[in-house]
Design a protein around this motif. Structure first.
Motif, PDB file in Angstrom:
ATOM      1  N   VAL A   1     -31.739   0.698   4.447  1.00 39.65           N
ATOM      2  CA  VAL A   1     -31.824   2.350   4.048  1.00 39.65           C
ATOM      3  C   VAL A   1     -30.323   2.806   4.442  1.00 39.65           C
ATOM      4  CG1 VAL A   1     -32.427   4.214   4.995  1.00 39.65           C
ATOM      5  CG2 VAL A   1     -33.997   2.478   4.389  1.00 39.65           C
ATOM      6  N   LEU A   2     -29.688   2.304   5.778  1.00 39.69           N
ATOM      7  CA  LEU A   2     -28.365   2.558   5.948  1.00 39.69           C
ATOM      8  C   LEU A   2     -27.128   2.276   5.270  1.00 39.69           C
ATOM      9  CD1 LEU A   2     -28.414   2.536   9.817  1.00 39.69           C
ATOM     10  CD2 LEU A   2     -28.507   4.448   8.594  1.00 39.69           C
ATOM     11  N   VAL A   3     -27.406   1.022   4.656  1.00 40.57           N
ATOM     12  CA  VAL A   3     -26.289   0.497   3.636  1.00 40.57           C
ATOM     13  C   VAL A   3     -26.496   1.329   2.676  1.00 40.57           C
ATOM     14  CG1 VAL A   3     -25.772  -1.479   2.294  1.00 40.57           C
ATOM     15  CG2 VAL A   3     -25.987  -1.793   4.868  1.00 40.57           C
ATOM     16  N   ALA A   4     -27.814   1.535   1.822  1.00 34.10           N
ATOM     17  CA  ALA A   4     -27.908   2.400   0.742  1.00 34.10           C
ATOM     18  C   ALA A   4     -27.506   3.653   0.854  1.00 34.10           C
ATOM     19  CB  ALA A   4     -29.599   2.353   0.335  1.00 34.10           C
ATOM     20  N   GLY A   5     -27.618   4.264   1.936  1.00 35.95           N
ATOM     21  CA  GLY A   5     -27.136   5.797   2.169  1.00 35.95           C
ATOM     22  C   GLY A   5     -25.433   5.765   2.153  1.00 35.95           C
ATOM     23  N   LEU A   6     -25.041   4.475   2.725  1.00 35.09           N
ATOM     24  CA  LEU A   6     -23.433   4.325   2.870  1.00 35.09           C
ATOM     25  C   LEU A   6     -22.788   4.327   1.304  1.00 35.09           C
ATOM     26  CD1 LEU A   6     -20.731   4.356   4.328  1.00 35.09           C
ATOM     27  CD2 LEU A   6     -21.468   1.833   4.360  1.00 35.09           C
ATOM     28  N   ALA A   7     -23.733   3.466   0.539  1.00 33.29           N
ATOM     29  CA  ALA A   7     -23.319   3.220  -0.761  1.00 33.29           C
ATOM     30  C   ALA A   7     -23.303   4.447  -1.512  1.00 33.29           C
ATOM     31  CB  ALA A   7     -24.142   2.109  -1.409  1.00 33.29           C
ATOM     32  N   ILE A   8     -24.235   5.475  -1.474  1.00 35.91           N
ATOM     33  CA  ILE A   8     -24.610   6.580  -2.114  1.00 35.91           C
ATOM     34  C   ILE A   8     -23.492   7.588  -1.623  1.00 35.91           C
ATOM     35  CG2 ILE A   8     -25.979   8.545  -2.589  1.00 35.91           C
ATOM     36  CD1 ILE A   8     -28.557   6.637  -2.299  1.00 35.91           C
ATOM     37  N   VAL A   9     -23.329   7.757  -0.409  1.00 33.44           N
ATOM     38  CA  VAL A   9     -22.299   8.875   0.026  1.00 33.44           C
ATOM     39  C   VAL A   9     -21.029   8.478   0.010  1.00 33.44           C
ATOM     40  CG1 VAL A   9     -21.548   9.971   2.302  1.00 33.44           C
ATOM     41  CG2 VAL A   9     -24.089   9.578   1.855  1.00 33.44           C
ATOM     42  N   SER A  10     -20.606   7.120   0.412  1.00 30.90           N
ATOM     43  CA  SER A  10     -19.219   6.825   0.309  1.00 30.90           C
ATOM     44  C   SER A  10     -19.110   5.534  -0.216  1.00 30.90           C
ATOM     45  CB  SER A  10     -18.556   7.170   1.502  1.00 30.90           C
ATOM     46  OG  SER A  10     -17.377   6.830   1.653  1.00 30.90           O
ATOM     47  N   PRO A  11     -19.135   4.747  -1.450  1.00 35.54           N
ATOM     48  CA  PRO A  11     -19.102   3.600  -1.933  1.00 35.54           C
ATOM     49  C   PRO A  11     -18.077   3.012  -1.410  1.00 35.54           C
ATOM     50  CG  PRO A  11     -19.162   5.089  -3.643  1.00 35.54           C
ATOM     51  CD  PRO A  11     -19.348   5.901  -2.504  1.00 35.54           C
ATOM     52  N   GLN A  12     -16.725   3.776  -1.519  1.00 31.95           N
ATOM     53  CA  GLN A  12     -15.497   2.966  -1.112  1.00 31.95           C
ATOM     54  C   GLN A  12     -15.517   2.507   0.298  1.00 31.95           C
ATOM     55  OE1 GLN A  12     -15.921   6.059  -1.589  1.00 31.95           O
ATOM     56  NE2 GLN A  12     -14.803   7.505  -0.286  1.00 31.95           N
ATOM     57  N   GLN A  13     -16.410   2.877   1.163  1.00 35.43           N
ATOM     58  CA  GLN A  13     -16.185   2.371   2.593  1.00 35.43           C
ATOM     59  C   GLN A  13     -17.255   0.928   2.638  1.00 35.43           C
ATOM     60  OE1 GLN A  13     -14.647   3.520   5.101  1.00 35.43           O
ATOM     61  NE2 GLN A  13     -13.859   4.930   3.670  1.00 35.43           N
ATOM     62  N   LEU A  14     -18.043   0.593   1.799  1.00 35.38           N
ATOM     63  CA  LEU A  14     -18.662  -0.573   1.858  1.00 35.38           C
ATOM     64  C   LEU A  14     -17.819  -1.945   2.222  1.00 35.38           C
ATOM     65  CD1 LEU A  14     -21.082  -0.373  -0.905  1.00 35.38           C
ATOM     66  CD2 LEU A  14     -21.754  -0.396   1.461  1.00 35.38           C
ATOM     67  N   PRO A  15     -16.633  -2.130   1.607  1.00 35.25           N
ATOM     68  CA  PRO A  15     -15.701  -3.076   2.070  1.00 35.25           C
ATOM     69  C   PRO A  15     -15.384  -2.979   3.416  1.00 35.25           C
ATOM     70  CG  PRO A  15     -15.070  -2.229  -0.026  1.00 35.25           C
ATOM     71  CD  PRO A  15     -16.029  -1.542   0.384  1.00 35.25           C
ATOM     72  N   VAL A  16     -14.779  -2.135   3.937  1.00 30.83           N
ATOM     73  CA  VAL A  16     -14.561  -1.730   5.438  1.00 30.83           C
ATOM     74  C   VAL A  16     -15.663  -2.043   6.330  1.00 30.83           C
ATOM     75  CG1 VAL A  16     -13.890   0.100   7.097  1.00 30.83           C
ATOM     76  CG2 VAL A  16     -13.099   0.579   4.567  1.00 30.83           C
ATOM     77  N   ALA A  17     -17.066  -1.501   6.001  1.00 28.43           N
ATOM     78  CA  ALA A  17     -18.178  -1.836   6.948  1.00 28.43           C
ATOM     79  C   ALA A  17     -18.473  -3.267   6.818  1.00 28.43           C
ATOM     80  CB  ALA A  17     -19.303  -1.228   6.383  1.00 28.43           C
ATOM     81  N   GLY A  18     -18.202  -4.084   5.780  1.00 27.36           N
ATOM     82  CA  GLY A  18     -18.426  -5.336   5.923  1.00 27.36           C
ATOM     83  C   GLY A  18     -17.310  -5.935   6.619  1.00 27.36           C
ATOM     84  N   TYR A  19     -16.083  -5.625   6.580  1.00 25.07           N
ATOM     85  CA  TYR A  19     -15.014  -6.181   7.346  1.00 25.07           C
ATOM     86  C   TYR A  19     -15.253  -5.962   8.694  1.00 25.07           C
ATOM     87  CZ  TYR A  19     -10.462  -6.477   9.304  1.00 25.07           C
ATOM     88  OH  TYR A  19      -9.197  -6.812  10.036  1.00 25.07           O
ATOM     89  N   LYS A  20     -15.845  -4.836   9.090  1.00 28.80           N
ATOM     90  CA  LYS A  20     -16.147  -4.727  10.617  1.00 28.80           C
ATOM     91  C   LYS A  20     -17.095  -5.399  11.030  1.00 28.80           C
ATOM     92  CE  LYS A  20     -14.045   0.044  10.767  1.00 28.80           C
ATOM     93  NZ  LYS A  20     -14.281   1.546  11.190  1.00 28.80           N
ATOM     94  N   LEU A  21     -18.110  -5.626  10.286  1.00 31.83           N
ATOM     95  CA  LEU A  21     -19.234  -6.477  10.525  1.00 31.83           C
ATOM     96  C   LEU A  21     -18.730  -8.102  10.929  1.00 31.83           C
ATOM     97  CD1 LEU A  21     -22.295  -6.776  10.918  1.00 31.83           C
ATOM     98  CD2 LEU A  21     -22.411  -7.224   8.698  1.00 31.83           C
ATOM     99  N   CYS A  22     -17.874  -8.487  10.099  1.00 32.31           N
ATOM    100  CA  CYS A  22     -17.302  -9.895  10.000  1.00 32.31           C
ATOM    101  C   CYS A  22     -16.549 -10.011  11.415  1.00 32.31           C
ATOM    102  CB  CYS A  22     -16.524 -10.052   9.018  1.00 32.31           C
ATOM    103  SG  CYS A  22     -17.449 -10.441   7.432  1.00 32.31           S
ATOM    104  N   LEU A  23     -15.867  -8.879  11.535  1.00 27.07           N
ATOM    105  CA  LEU A  23     -15.121  -8.948  13.016  1.00 27.07           C
ATOM    106  C   LEU A  23     -15.794  -8.887  14.228  1.00 27.07           C
ATOM    107  CD1 LEU A  23     -12.139  -6.554  12.447  1.00 27.07           C
ATOM    108  CD2 LEU A  23     -12.236  -8.862  12.478  1.00 27.07           C
ATOM    109  N   VAL A  24     -17.098  -8.083  14.195  1.00 23.16           N
ATOM    110  CA  VAL A  24     -18.089  -8.124  15.423  1.00 23.16           C
ATOM    111  C   VAL A  24     -18.611  -9.504  15.467  1.00 23.16           C
ATOM    112  CG1 VAL A  24     -20.241  -6.967  16.413  1.00 23.16           C
ATOM    113  CG2 VAL A  24     -18.062  -5.666  15.427  1.00 23.16           C
TER     114      VAL A  24
END
Length: 181
Positions: A84-107
């Motif tokens: 639900v959170l990823v879908a919400g992010l994709a709806i609100v700000s789809p350009q931030q999906l690669p940034v969120a994926g990058y941060k997840l990989c770093l963590v």
């Protein structure tokens, strides 16, 4: 009256229509099919790792359970919330999906780095070294009155300290990488 430039099968472009309210059954059927394919893939790659629950001709378990049935309710709720959170992010700000994926990989990489740092820094004080029995050598067939993985008597505090030490090293690596970039 339809517009002349609307996509149609005649001009080779697919017609995209929004999903009807009754289409959720289709999605669930597809997910179940994908889960079944994934299970069959796991059976071919690592046979014997999936438990059987069906009944065969000899009365023994023969068919495997579905992937969805083995998820605990707590983990299923977390998976649903993450979706639900990823879908919400994709709806609100789809350009931030690669940034969120990058941060997840770093963590995740920082967590692995912290784990290996702990193993390298404290090779003789690993938490599993304080267990009474090798934890991989047996199943989970303990009676209710006994712990799943018993600690050597007298080393309970040392075991707890080793667990906390590893958790703090991993936490430090994750915070260091997360705050540093």
């Amino acid at each position: 009256m339809p517009e002349s430039n609307a996509p149609s099968p005649e001009n080779g472009q697919p017609i995209v229509t929004p999903a009807a309210p009754g289409k959720s059954d289709d999605v669930l059927a597809r997910l179940d099919t994908l889960a079944g394919r994934f299970e069959s893939f796991l059976k071919t790659v690592a046979p014997g790792t999936l438990k059987s629950t069906g009944t065969g001709a000899d009365g023994a378990d023969a068919a495997s359970t579905s992937l969805a049935s083995r998820l605990t309710p707590r983990m299923l709720a977390c998976l649903f919330l993450a979706g639900v959170l990823v879908a919400g992010l994709a709806i609100v700000s789809p350009q931030q999906l690669p940034v969120a994926g990058y941060k997840l990989c770093l963590v995740v990489l920082a967590g692995l780095l912290g784990y290996w740092l702990d193993r390298w820094l404290f090779p003789y004080a690993r938490p599993d070294g304080y267990l009474a029995r090798e934890w991989r050598a047996h199943g989970r067939d303990y009676p209710d009155s006994e712990a799943d993985y018993a600690v050597v008597p007298g080393y309970e505090t040392v075991f707890a300290a080793a667990l906390l030490r590893r958790a703090l090293v991993v936490l430090g690596a994750m915070l260091g990488l997360g705050l540093g970039l």
